[in-house]
Scaffold this active site. Structure first.
Site, PDB file in Angstrom:
ATOM      1  N   ARG A 172     -12.558   8.771   5.693  1.00 19.56           N
ATOM      2  CA  ARG A 172     -12.429   9.438   6.995  1.00 19.56           C
ATOM      3  C   ARG A 172     -12.431  10.954   6.800  1.00 19.56           C
ATOM      4  O   ARG A 172     -11.488  11.645   7.169  1.00 19.56           O
ATOM      5  CB  ARG A 172     -11.153   8.993   7.713  1.00 19.56           C
ATOM      6  CG  ARG A 172     -11.098   7.515   8.048  1.00 19.56           C
ATOM      7  CD  ARG A 172      -9.835   7.166   8.867  1.00 19.56           C
ATOM      8  NE  ARG A 172      -8.613   7.475   8.145  1.00 19.56           N
ATOM      9  CZ  ARG A 172      -8.038   6.659   7.255  1.00 19.56           C
ATOM     10  NH1 ARG A 172      -8.600   5.491   6.990  1.00 19.56           N
ATOM     11  NH2 ARG A 172      -6.910   7.005   6.642  1.00 19.56           N
ATOM     12  N   ASP A 195      -4.678  -5.896  -9.320  1.00 24.84           N
ATOM     13  CA  ASP A 195      -5.197  -6.583  -8.136  1.00 24.84           C
ATOM     14  C   ASP A 195      -6.675  -6.207  -7.978  1.00 24.84           C
ATOM     15  O   ASP A 195      -7.029  -5.289  -7.266  1.00 24.84           O
ATOM     16  CB  ASP A 195      -4.393  -6.182  -6.900  1.00 24.84           C
ATOM     17  CG  ASP A 195      -4.684  -7.087  -5.720  1.00 24.84           C
ATOM     18  OD1 ASP A 195      -4.906  -8.283  -5.927  1.00 24.84           O
ATOM     19  OD2 ASP A 195      -4.689  -6.592  -4.582  1.00 24.84           O
ATOM     20  N   GLU A 210     -10.850   5.927  -6.623  1.00 24.35           N
ATOM     21  CA  GLU A 210     -10.286   7.274  -6.603  1.00 24.35           C
ATOM     22  C   GLU A 210     -10.731   8.088  -7.811  1.00 24.35           C
ATOM     23  O   GLU A 210     -11.094   9.259  -7.685  1.00 24.35           O
ATOM     24  CB  GLU A 210      -8.771   7.215  -6.612  1.00 24.35           C
ATOM     25  CG  GLU A 210      -8.116   6.597  -5.411  1.00 24.35           C
ATOM     26  CD  GLU A 210      -6.630   6.489  -5.637  1.00 24.35           C
ATOM     27  OE1 GLU A 210      -5.910   7.477  -5.379  1.00 24.35           O
ATOM     28  OE2 GLU A 210      -6.172   5.412  -6.086  1.00 24.35           O
ATOM     29  N   TYR A 212       0.884  -1.173   0.000  1.00 18.13           N
ATOM     30  CA  TYR A 212       0.000   0.000   0.000  1.00 18.13           C
ATOM     31  C   TYR A 212       0.912   1.210   0.000  1.00 18.13           C
ATOM     32  O   TYR A 212       0.902   2.037   0.907  1.00 18.13           O
ATOM     33  CB  TYR A 212      -0.845  -0.088   1.286  1.00 18.13           C
ATOM     34  CG  TYR A 212      -1.996   0.858   1.463  1.00 18.13           C
ATOM     35  CD1 TYR A 212      -2.928   1.084   0.467  1.00 18.13           C
ATOM     36  CD2 TYR A 212      -2.174   1.501   2.698  1.00 18.13           C
ATOM     37  CE1 TYR A 212      -4.005   1.921   0.677  1.00 18.13           C
ATOM     38  CE2 TYR A 212      -3.249   2.339   2.928  1.00 18.13           C
ATOM     39  CZ  TYR A 212      -4.164   2.552   1.909  1.00 18.13           C
ATOM     40  OH  TYR A 212      -5.241   3.374   2.135  1.00 18.13           O
ATOM     41  N   GLU A 272      -6.952  -2.236  -9.524  1.00 15.77           N
ATOM     42  CA  GLU A 272      -5.808  -1.597  -8.884  1.00 15.77           C
ATOM     43  C   GLU A 272      -4.607  -1.773  -9.805  1.00 15.77           C
ATOM     44  O   GLU A 272      -4.134  -2.889  -9.998  1.00 15.77           O
ATOM     45  CB  GLU A 272      -5.530  -2.175  -7.492  1.00 15.77           C
ATOM     46  CG  GLU A 272      -6.605  -1.821  -6.477  1.00 15.77           C
ATOM     47  CD  GLU A 272      -6.188  -2.077  -5.044  1.00 15.77           C
ATOM     48  OE1 GLU A 272      -5.176  -2.779  -4.843  1.00 15.77           O
ATOM     49  OE2 GLU A 272      -6.864  -1.569  -4.138  1.00 15.77           O
ATOM     50  N   THR A 326      -1.850  -0.009  -5.248  1.00 17.01           N
ATOM     51  CA  THR A 326      -2.303   0.917  -6.283  1.00 17.01           C
ATOM     52  C   THR A 326      -1.310   2.062  -6.477  1.00 17.01           C
ATOM     53  O   THR A 326      -0.867   2.692  -5.518  1.00 17.01           O
ATOM     54  CB  THR A 326      -3.671   1.498  -5.916  1.00 17.01           C
ATOM     55  OG1 THR A 326      -4.597   0.431  -5.764  1.00 17.01           O
ATOM     56  CG2 THR A 326      -4.174   2.438  -6.998  1.00 17.01           C
ATOM     57  N   LYS A 348     -10.340  -9.377  -2.072  1.00 13.79           N
ATOM     58  CA  LYS A 348      -9.127  -9.334  -2.882  1.00 13.79           C
ATOM     59  C   LYS A 348      -8.744 -10.692  -3.461  1.00 13.79           C
ATOM     60  O   LYS A 348      -8.085 -10.760  -4.502  1.00 13.79           O
ATOM     61  CB  LYS A 348      -7.953  -8.842  -2.023  1.00 13.79           C
ATOM     62  CG  LYS A 348      -8.094  -7.432  -1.501  1.00 13.79           C
ATOM     63  CD  LYS A 348      -7.701  -6.415  -2.542  1.00 13.79           C
ATOM     64  CE  LYS A 348      -7.544  -5.034  -1.935  1.00 13.79           C
ATOM     65  NZ  LYS A 348      -7.071  -4.051  -2.928  1.00 13.79           N
TER      66      LYS A 348
END
Length: 405
Positions: A134, A225, A352, A120, A191, A338, A245
């Site tokens: 968030r 992915d 995104e 990540y 991804e 990603t 995943k």
């Protein structure tokens, strides 16, 4: 057709020489190297040029793993030999029968995958997801700039480019739903990633230092992915990725050796957090890579993610992956996570690009996408700088979404 002629603009010239596994109708699987519009049967070429001993055995294997396990001296010996076969006139007559048009071969998974780890490592990707999920809080978790975050995936569902991806089923629960239900994923995503293929293993209980990364990493491939965001969101608390995943991870059929990427080396982005000593690469050679990906959805270019923008390098990922004494195995695959840049058109996932589905992509044909629909085809390609201003290619990884069973 001259099998040694590299078409103008080809990304598979003598400075690249990526490895793959291929077959012809009715024939066995063989190790090959992409060159122009052809594939060199390296085992047949070794026999035709009189190569004997260990190198011959490595090149005549039906998979890349024996060469991976042999280590960097053997990798360089093989690359030197293959370069000579393809560029020196004295080998032309012997090698020509081993050159097969790429249109006539079937490409297979290029290596037997041992373990699979996904990271990540993009600050832009992690920050975007933090802002999505968030809002009003710090986008990055407190640990993110101190260690490369990752998870262990499922090696048995790593598939070669072109393999259909069946829409996964599982439990889903939207925030307003009183309870979960079961069914096909409604938020299937991509991804765009870069994968690193491990050659030389390491013993359990040992650690791989940053400066030893290139002794273990053979080369790179492209990775998609696939991610079921609705399954992932419900299962994600309190542990990590699982069914969202593990249903499929697609890889390109060609593995580009690290030696082909010498001109793509670049410094990683400046960091504002001092890493712990085992991750401190400030005095090391550059482990960043200037590789540009392109993501196409149903033929339309939707993103150009820049790998040079990745916060964590492959050497840091490998050092962290083994710092607890976890062993490496030949054929291990670890992926970057990603790849995203700072601009919208450089983001490597639909979550995104569409801001969690709120701003769907216009595909230019009267349709739009928030997430993937059945029948959608995603293709990821990439290229990197080569010598004298040329570019080398990583091939492509393609997958088409099939309906759930």
């Amino acid at each position: 057709m001259n099998p040694f002629a590299v078409p103008e603009g080809s990304l598979f010239g003598p400075d690249n020489l990526p490895y793959g596994v291929f077959s012809t109708p009715g024939g066995p699987r063989r190790l090959g190297v992409a060159y122009g519009d052809h594939v060199l049967d390296v085992g047949a070429a070794a026999r035709a040029t009189g190569v004997a001993g260990e190198l011959a055995g490595l090149l005549e294997a039906p998979a890349l793993n024996p060469l991976l396990a042999a280590g960097r001296p053997a990798w360089r010996q093989a690359r030197t030999a293959i370069t000579g076969w393809l560029t020196e006139q004295e080998h032309r007559a012997a090698v020509a029968p081993s050159m097969i048009p790429r249109a006539e071969v079937r490409l297979h998974l290029p290596f037997e995958v041992a373990d699979y780890v996904d990271f990540y490592a993009s600050e832009h990707h992690a920050s975007n997801l933090g802002r999505i999920f968030r809002p009003g809080s710090e986008p990055l978790t407190p640990n993110w700039k101190h260690l490369p975050i990752g998870y262990h995936g499922r090696s048995g569902t790593v598939v070669v480019s072109g393999t259909p991806v069946v829409r996964p089923c599982g439990q889903r629960k939207a925030p307003a739903d009183p309870a979960p239900d079961y069914g096909p994923s409604r938020r299937l995503d991509i991804e765009a990633e870069l994968g690193f293929v491990v050659g030389t293993p390491s013993p359990m209980g040992s650690r791989v230092a940053l400066h030893d990364a290139d002794r273990h990493v053979f080369g790179v491939c492209l990775v998609n992915d696939w991610s079921a965001r609705d399954l992932q969101a419900w299962e994600y608390v309190p542990l990590g990725p699982f069914l969202g995943k593990s249903f499929a991870t697609s890889v390109s059929p060609w593995v580009v050796p690290l030696d082909a990427l010498a001109h793509a080396r670049t410094e990683p982005p400046a960091r504002d957090t001092e890493p712990l000593p085992y991750l401190d690469d400030r005095a090391a050679q550059p482990y960043g890579l200037d590789i540009t990906l392109e993501v196409r959805l149903n033929g339309r270019l939707v993103s150009r993610p820049p790998f040079a923008a990745m916060y964590w390098t492959y050497a840091q990922m490998l050092a962290h992956m083994t710092v607890n004494g976890a062993s490496l195995r030949t054929g291990d695959l670890f992926a970057s996570g990603t790849i995203s840049g700072p601009e919208r058109d450089t983001r490597g996932a639909l979550i995104e690009l569409t801001w969690n589905g709120e701003d769907p992509l216009d595909l230019g044909d009267g349709t739009a996408r928030a997430f993937l629909e059945d029948g959608d085809e995603v293709t990821i390609t990439a290229s990197a700088p080569g010598p004298a201003g040329a570019r080398i290619g990583l091939g492509e990884v393609t997958g088409t979404i099939a309906p759930s069973h």
